[in-house]
Design a protein around this motif. Sequence first.
Motif, short mmCIF file in Angstrom:
data_model
loop_
_atom_site.label_atom_id
_atom_site.label_comp_id
_atom_site.label_asym_id
_atom_site.label_seq_id
_atom_site.Cartn_x
_atom_site.Cartn_y
_atom_site.Cartn_z
N PRO A 47 -0.41 -36.35 -27.51
CA PRO A 47 -0.99 -36.40 -28.86
C PRO A 47 -0.55 -35.18 -29.66
O PRO A 47 -0.56 -34.06 -29.14
CB PRO A 47 -2.50 -36.38 -28.59
N GLU A 48 -0.16 -35.40 -30.90
CA GLU A 48 0.32 -34.34 -31.82
C GLU A 48 1.51 -33.56 -31.25
O GLU A 48 1.79 -32.45 -31.71
CB GLU A 48 -0.80 -33.33 -32.13
N ASN A 49 2.19 -34.10 -30.25
CA ASN A 49 3.29 -33.41 -29.57
C ASN A 49 2.85 -32.08 -28.98
O ASN A 49 3.62 -31.14 -28.87
CB ASN A 49 4.47 -33.16 -30.53
N ARG A 50 1.59 -32.02 -28.60
CA ARG A 50 1.08 -30.77 -28.03
C ARG A 50 0.92 -30.86 -26.52
O ARG A 50 0.29 -31.79 -26.02
CB ARG A 50 -0.30 -30.43 -28.63
N ILE A 51 1.45 -29.85 -25.83
CA ILE A 51 1.21 -29.69 -24.39
C ILE A 51 -0.31 -29.63 -24.17
O ILE A 51 -0.85 -30.23 -23.25
CB ILE A 51 1.85 -28.37 -23.89
N THR A 52 -0.96 -28.89 -25.07
CA THR A 52 -2.40 -28.63 -24.93
C THR A 52 -3.27 -29.85 -25.21
O THR A 52 -4.48 -29.78 -25.07
CB THR A 52 -2.82 -27.47 -25.87
N LYS A 53 -2.66 -30.99 -25.64
CA LYS A 53 -3.45 -32.21 -25.85
C LYS A 53 -3.15 -33.26 -24.79
O LYS A 53 -3.65 -34.38 -24.86
CB LYS A 53 -3.15 -32.81 -27.24
N THR A 54 -2.29 -32.92 -23.84
CA THR A 54 -2.00 -33.90 -22.79
C THR A 54 -3.21 -34.02 -21.87
O THR A 54 -4.01 -33.08 -21.76
CB THR A 54 -0.79 -33.48 -21.93
N SER A 55 -3.32 -35.15 -21.20
CA SER A 55 -4.50 -35.31 -20.35
C SER A 55 -4.45 -34.39 -19.14
O SER A 55 -5.48 -33.91 -18.69
CB SER A 55 -4.69 -36.77 -19.94
N TRP A 56 -3.23 -34.08 -18.62
CA TRP A 56 -3.19 -33.15 -17.48
C TRP A 56 -3.65 -31.76 -17.90
O TRP A 56 -4.35 -31.07 -17.16
CB TRP A 56 -1.82 -33.11 -16.80
N PHE A 57 -3.27 -31.34 -19.13
CA PHE A 57 -3.67 -30.01 -19.58
C PHE A 57 -5.19 -29.93 -19.70
O PHE A 57 -5.81 -28.98 -19.23
CB PHE A 57 -3.01 -29.67 -20.93
N ILE A 58 -5.77 -30.95 -20.30
CA ILE A 58 -7.22 -30.96 -20.50
C ILE A 58 -7.94 -30.96 -19.14
O ILE A 58 -8.88 -30.20 -18.94
CB ILE A 58 -7.62 -32.16 -21.38
N ARG A 59 -7.41 -31.75 -18.21
CA ARG A 59 -8.03 -31.81 -16.88
C ARG A 59 -7.93 -30.47 -16.16
O ARG A 59 -8.89 -29.96 -15.62
CB ARG A 59 -7.36 -32.93 -16.07
N LYS A 60 -6.75 -29.87 -16.18
CA LYS A 60 -6.55 -28.59 -15.47
C LYS A 60 -7.39 -27.47 -16.07
O LYS A 60 -7.65 -26.46 -15.42
CB LYS A 60 -5.08 -28.16 -15.52
N HIS A 61 -7.77 -27.61 -17.34
CA HIS A 61 -8.51 -26.54 -18.01
C HIS A 61 -9.96 -26.89 -18.28
O HIS A 61 -10.60 -26.25 -19.10
CB HIS A 61 -7.80 -26.16 -19.32
N ASP A 62 -10.47 -27.90 -17.58
CA ASP A 62 -11.84 -28.33 -17.92
C ASP A 62 -12.91 -27.31 -17.54
O ASP A 62 -14.04 -27.41 -17.99
CB ASP A 62 -12.15 -29.73 -17.33
N GLU A 63 -12.50 -26.29 -16.76
CA GLU A 63 -13.49 -25.26 -16.41
C GLU A 63 -13.50 -24.11 -17.41
O GLU A 63 -14.36 -23.23 -17.33
CB GLU A 63 -13.19 -24.70 -15.01
N VAL A 64 -12.56 -24.12 -18.34
CA VAL A 64 -12.52 -23.04 -19.33
C VAL A 64 -13.51 -23.39 -20.44
O VAL A 64 -13.38 -24.42 -21.11
CB VAL A 64 -11.09 -22.87 -19.91
N ARG A 65 -14.49 -22.52 -20.64
CA ARG A 65 -15.53 -22.81 -21.63
C ARG A 65 -14.98 -22.67 -23.06
O ARG A 65 -14.07 -21.88 -23.32
CB ARG A 65 -16.71 -21.85 -21.44
N ALA A 66 -15.54 -23.43 -23.98
CA ALA A 66 -15.08 -23.45 -25.37
C ALA A 66 -15.01 -22.04 -25.96
O ALA A 66 -14.07 -21.70 -26.68
CB ALA A 66 -16.01 -24.33 -26.20
N GLU A 67 -15.98 -21.23 -25.62
CA GLU A 67 -16.07 -19.88 -26.16
C GLU A 67 -14.85 -19.03 -25.73
O GLU A 67 -14.37 -18.17 -26.48
CB GLU A 67 -17.41 -19.28 -25.68
N VAL A 68 -14.34 -19.29 -24.53
CA VAL A 68 -13.21 -18.51 -23.99
C VAL A 68 -11.96 -18.73 -24.84
O VAL A 68 -11.23 -17.78 -25.17
CB VAL A 68 -12.95 -18.87 -22.51
N TRP A 69 -11.70 -19.98 -25.23
CA TRP A 69 -10.51 -20.28 -26.04
C TRP A 69 -10.53 -19.52 -27.36
O TRP A 69 -9.49 -19.28 -27.97
CB TRP A 69 -10.43 -21.79 -26.36
N LYS A 70 -11.75 -19.18 -27.83
CA LYS A 70 -11.86 -18.55 -29.15
C LYS A 70 -11.80 -17.03 -29.10
O LYS A 70 -11.79 -16.38 -30.14
CB LYS A 70 -13.18 -18.98 -29.81
N ARG A 71 -11.79 -16.45 -27.89
CA ARG A 71 -11.75 -14.98 -27.80
C ARG A 71 -10.53 -14.43 -28.54
O ARG A 71 -9.47 -15.07 -28.57
CB ARG A 71 -11.69 -14.55 -26.32
N ALA A 72 -10.70 -13.22 -29.12
CA ALA A 72 -9.68 -12.65 -29.98
C ALA A 72 -8.31 -12.56 -29.30
O ALA A 72 -7.28 -12.79 -29.93
CB ALA A 72 -10.12 -11.26 -30.44
#
Length: 154
Positions: free
Chosen positions: A99-124
Amino acid sequence: MKLNQLIVLVLSLLSAGQSFGAKMAIPADAPASYDAECASCHMAYPPGLLSAKSWENLMGNLGKHFGTDASVDPKMQTEITQWLIKNAATRQKYAEVAPENRITKTSWFIRKHDEVRAEVWKRASVKSPANCGACHTDAAKGSFSESNIKIPAK
Ligand code: HEC
Ligand code: HEC
């Protein structure tokens, strides 16, 4: 079972269990243009992280590249596109059209990173999931193995 059969079995089990992320290096035949044109705003993403179709789509629309203009001259565009396609993800599981040609939107990426909390992605020091190197300390070498992950504290 004979010993040599056992060894073959163990080796094949080991390689089947080996994680996808362990080795995903940029192939040595990368054209110089890839580093020059595709690694100034973000890391040079290993081609094996996206399907051929996704690379084709992305490379066909560089003028509108995630809110910026990443266009290159036609010669380089062909050269980079062909190389990306040649080295694109092959294993079925990872070869989906992203989706959107993004690695970060592939289902494997989402699955591998499902333990990363939303707040972590937003850290500076992270800011975006596309900023692989913020957590994968060897991302530039194409290594995403679990032993080389350090999540920044802020
Ligand atoms: C002028 C800056 C710039 C250049 C040059 C550039 N990009 Fe990007 N690229 C971006 C931005 C901005 C994003 C979105 C990053 C984000 O969401 O954090 C992005 C995202 C991406 C993504 C998706 C990352 C994800 O979310 O999975 C890929 C793949 C990508 N670029 C490939 C390339 C390729 C291939 C080239 C060379 C032809 C290139 N980029 C050149 C700015 C650039
Ligand atoms: C916020 C930190 C963070 C960012 C940014 C990040 N990752 Fe990860 N990544 C992780 C964590 C945590 C794991 C899960 C490790 C585990 O399973 O214990 C992981 C796992 C992975 C795995 C699976 C590793 C394995 O051995 O199974 C791959 C492949 C991967 N990431 C690729 C990427 C790519 C490519 C990017 C950038 C487009 C990226 N990651 C961005 C934290 C991050």
